[in-house]
Motif scaffolding. Structure first.
Motif, short mmCIF file in Angstrom:
data_model
loop_
_atom_site.label_atom_id
_atom_site.label_comp_id
_atom_site.label_asym_id
_atom_site.label_seq_id
_atom_site.Cartn_x
_atom_site.Cartn_y
_atom_site.Cartn_z
N LEU A 48 84.99 -57.57 -42.55
CA LEU A 48 84.76 -58.47 -43.42
C LEU A 48 83.11 -58.88 -43.04
CD1 LEU A 48 88.00 -60.75 -42.17
CD2 LEU A 48 87.54 -59.95 -44.44
N GLY A 49 82.44 -59.21 -41.60
CA GLY A 49 81.28 -59.47 -41.64
C GLY A 49 80.41 -58.48 -40.66
N ARG A 50 79.09 -58.40 -40.67
CA ARG A 50 78.06 -57.56 -39.52
C ARG A 50 77.65 -58.31 -38.52
NH1 ARG A 50 74.92 -52.58 -40.78
NH2 ARG A 50 73.92 -52.06 -39.03
N ALA A 78 79.71 -50.66 -44.75
CA ALA A 78 80.04 -51.97 -45.65
C ALA A 78 79.20 -53.03 -46.70
CB ALA A 78 81.33 -52.42 -45.33
N ARG A 79 79.68 -53.81 -47.66
CA ARG A 79 78.38 -54.69 -47.45
C ARG A 79 78.75 -56.23 -47.91
NH1 ARG A 79 76.94 -55.53 -54.39
NH2 ARG A 79 75.40 -56.03 -54.79
N LYS A 86 87.45 -67.27 -44.89
CA LYS A 86 87.26 -68.05 -46.28
C LYS A 86 85.84 -67.62 -47.60
CE LYS A 86 88.21 -71.82 -46.42
NZ LYS A 86 89.71 -71.88 -47.21
N ILE A 87 84.59 -66.77 -47.23
CA ILE A 87 84.07 -65.79 -48.12
C ILE A 87 84.49 -64.62 -48.68
CG2 ILE A 87 82.40 -64.52 -48.19
CD1 ILE A 87 81.26 -66.18 -45.91
N LYS A 88 86.05 -63.85 -47.78
CA LYS A 88 86.64 -63.18 -48.72
C LYS A 88 87.24 -63.19 -49.53
CE LYS A 88 87.33 -58.60 -49.13
NZ LYS A 88 86.63 -57.82 -49.68
N PHE A 100 83.64 -66.99 -55.53
CA PHE A 100 82.79 -66.65 -55.65
C PHE A 100 81.13 -67.18 -54.71
CE2 PHE A 100 79.78 -70.82 -55.26
CZ PHE A 100 78.95 -70.95 -56.59
N LEU A 101 82.05 -67.26 -53.08
CA LEU A 101 81.33 -67.20 -52.18
C LEU A 101 80.67 -66.04 -51.94
CD1 LEU A 101 83.10 -69.71 -49.81
CD2 LEU A 101 81.15 -69.84 -51.51
N GLU A 102 81.75 -64.54 -52.06
CA GLU A 102 81.79 -63.52 -51.50
C GLU A 102 80.92 -63.01 -52.42
OE1 GLU A 102 84.79 -59.43 -51.01
OE2 GLU A 102 84.65 -60.40 -52.36
N GLU A 103 79.91 -63.48 -53.87
CA GLU A 103 78.81 -62.85 -54.02
C GLU A 103 77.29 -63.63 -53.85
OE1 GLU A 103 80.76 -63.73 -58.12
OE2 GLU A 103 82.28 -62.03 -58.69
N HIS A 104 77.91 -65.04 -53.66
CA HIS A 104 76.63 -64.95 -53.81
C HIS A 104 76.03 -65.42 -52.43
CE1 HIS A 104 77.30 -66.73 -57.31
NE2 HIS A 104 76.61 -67.42 -57.70
N ILE A 105 77.06 -65.53 -50.77
CA ILE A 105 76.65 -65.57 -49.80
C ILE A 105 76.17 -64.41 -48.68
CG2 ILE A 105 77.18 -66.57 -47.16
CD1 ILE A 105 77.03 -68.61 -49.19
N THR A 106 75.22 -63.80 -48.08
CA THR A 106 74.74 -62.71 -47.65
C THR A 106 74.08 -63.06 -46.44
OG1 THR A 106 72.64 -62.89 -48.13
CG2 THR A 106 73.69 -61.95 -49.99
N THR A 107 74.39 -64.03 -45.86
CA THR A 107 73.35 -63.97 -44.58
C THR A 107 74.37 -65.77 -44.06
OG1 THR A 107 72.24 -65.48 -44.96
CG2 THR A 107 71.94 -62.93 -44.41
N ILE A 108 74.79 -65.70 -42.29
CA ILE A 108 75.19 -66.58 -41.78
C ILE A 108 74.55 -66.36 -40.75
CG2 ILE A 108 77.08 -67.24 -40.48
CD1 ILE A 108 79.05 -65.33 -42.57
N PHE A 109 73.76 -67.47 -40.39
CA PHE A 109 73.39 -67.67 -38.73
C PHE A 109 73.39 -68.83 -38.33
CE2 PHE A 109 69.40 -69.71 -37.82
CZ PHE A 109 68.84 -68.76 -36.57
#
Length: 238
Positions: A110-112, A136-137, A158-160, A164-173
């Protein structure tokens, strides 16, 4: 004493059937495996290759490929496959035409997490190693430790689950104060999420803001959009 030949015939027929069934079963069990097939669920073999699965099964002339069916421990083979860190589940079985089938379900990220030791967080919120053959993207995550996987996991889910979120969110900090920030794929402003709580409300507010700002052609005028305050969106202009 009169002999009941009907009973004798029935008993003889039953004995013959039992003998033939036993003989057929022994003969079938003694057959060697002639072919091994590796199948991936949904046709996906992104993170692990068929060759890797074959190596785990120890497929060669001296081990599995020419062994008889009766001495192959299917549960043992499944356990060997299940221990691989990129495999979620394995189902191994034999067919009547002397084939051994291994159905493989891979783990999905789901995330890296990006840092000194990079790794994925899978769909169950567990640490998952990177693959040497496929990247994975998924959103890149920084500022968290392995102990905080359960904290960021609800956000990744939630992003997965949200197109809408899956298409737009690329980073989490996550910063030193414990606040989370989200980076977007196209726009250069940051979303200040705050704590990972009340996600449904925050996402609903962000979507409403995004829709209005897009309509007003003002998305490029902001450098930060904060969702951390209760039931409102606070924007900082460039």
């Amino acid at each position: 004493m009169k002999v009941n030949w009907n009973y004798i015939k029935a008993f003889a027929l039953l004995a013959l059937i039992v003998f033939l069934y036993s003989f057929s079963s022994r003969r079938n069990s003694a057959r060697s495996i002639e072919d091994i097939k590796v199948k991936f669920t949904n046709g996906e073999n992104l993170y692990i290759t068929e060759n890797t699965v074959n190596k785990l099964l120890k497929v060669n002339e001296d081990t599995l490929a020419n062994q008889s069916k009766e001495i192959i421990d299917l549960n043992k083979l499944e356990n060997i496959l299940d221990t691989h860190k990129l495999i979620k589940d394995a189902d191994v079985y034999l067919t009547v035409d002397k084939k051994l089938i291994a159905n493989i379900t891979q783990r999905k990220p789901l995330g890296r997490v990006y840092g000194n030791k990079s790794f994925y967080i899978d769909e169950e919120g567990e640490k998952m190693p990177l693959s040497t053959i496929y990247t994975a993207r998924v959103p890149l995550i920084s500022g968290i430790s392995e102990k905080e996987l359960s904290q960021v996991y609800p956000l990744l889910l939630k992003i997965k689950q949200d197109k809408f979120l899956e298409e737009h969110i690329t980073t989490i900090f996550k910063d030193k104060t414990g606040n989370y920030f989200l980076g977007l794929r196209v726009l250069d402003f940051k979303i200040e999420l705050g704590k990972i709580e009340e996600l449904d409300k925050k996402i609903k507010n962000f979507k409403a803001f995004y829709k209005k700002a897009l309509k007003d052609k003002k998305l490029d005028t902001y450098k930060r959009v904060s969702l951390k305050f209760n039931n409102q969106v606070v924007c900082t202009k460039k």
